[in-house]
Design a protein around this motif. Structure first.
Motif: not given
Length: 275
Positions: A166-171, A245-250, A161-162, A257-258
């Motif tokens: 990685l987006v909704a719970r980025r904080d 995917p490592v580059l997806g880590v916030p 559940d990316w 960032e997008a």
């Protein structure tokens, strides 16, 4: 140039400001300069640290680093480390990062070596490693440690559940979850990062106060906790990992960032579970 020698430019290219390398920069910069001087200088620097740390391998032997050519003919790599404490090391980035992990997460490395050597004692060295040794090798080469104080975040990772993770719970990153790179082959791949570069995340549920600790205390807790799990889990399999995917880590890659960065289904896949 001997086969074990690396081009100096390989070591020179390590960028310690990258988030996957930064936790290891203190020792790493010093080793980097030794590696640029030469093979013998690198081994000497590693062994000086090993003597100071008094680190042990899987069977309690005192850790040391030797040239790859000093591995006796026919000797199994992990068995040799367990029985002598000596880690055969080439003058290349792969083995540079492997040696780094003996200091960053010494208990985990010792646990991996203990399980690998025990499996070799039982089954010998055959044409295939077998399921347990394959899992241990996968951990050693490509693992990420995903520390989470929120079960919902762990569930999002397991469930591919990316958007949640990685987006909704980025904080939540840095406050309720974080990642440490462990696999030395993964670190080598990250010398030239690419979007599809994926680690095998080992999920570690951490206590509530974990994110109030400093980095040294967090790493020590991870080291002890994961090592204990590796030693005491009877059945180890690749299903215990979750791809990440490592580059997806916030915070680890400017382009993520997008939110559209995560729309690439060839990288951020739905996974077997969802399908």
């Amino acid at each position: 140039m001997p086969a074990c020698e690396a081009q100096p430019s390989g070591f020179a290219a390590i960028d310690w400001s990258k988030p996957w390398f930064a936790p290891f920069a203190g020792r790493g910069r010093r080793w980097q300069q030794a590696a640029l001087t030469g093979y013998e200088a690198l081994l000497a620097e590693m062994n000086a640290d090993a003597r100071e740390m008094r680190q042990s391998t899987g069977r309690g032997e005192r850790l040391a680093f030797i040239a790859q050519d000093d591995l006796p003919p026919g000797a199994a790599y992990e068995a040799h480390i367990a029985s002598t404490g000596c880690v055969p090391t080439r003058h290349n980035l792969h083995d540079f990062f492997n040696a780094s992990m003996w200091f960053a997460f010494p208990r985990i490395k010792a646990a991996l070596n203990a399980r690998q050597s025990a499996a070799i004692d039982t089954l010998g060295v055959g044409p295939t490693r077998g399921g347990v040794r394959d899992t241990l090798t996968l951990f050693d080469e490509n693992a990420l440690l995903f520390a989470s104080a929120d079960p919902a975040l762990s569930a999002a990772l397991r469930g591919f559940d990316w958007q949640t993770l990685l987006v909704a719970r980025r904080d939540a990153w840095g406050a309720s979850c974080e990642v440490r790179c462990f696999g030395h082959a993964l670190l080598e791949k990250l010398m030239t990062p690419f979007k599809a570069c994926t680690g095998h995340a080992w999920i570690v549920e951490v206590p509530d106060g974990y994110f109030e600790w400093n980095a040294t205390r967090r790493d020590a807790w991870l080291d002890e906790s994961v090592a204990e799990a590796l030693l005491n889990t009877d059945t180890l399999s690749s299903r215990m990992f979750a791809p990440l995917p490592v580059l997806g880590v916030p915070g680890w890659w400017p382009e993520n960032e997008a939110p559209a960065f995560y729309d690439d289904a060839s990288v951020f896949r739905a996974g077997r579970r969802a399908r």
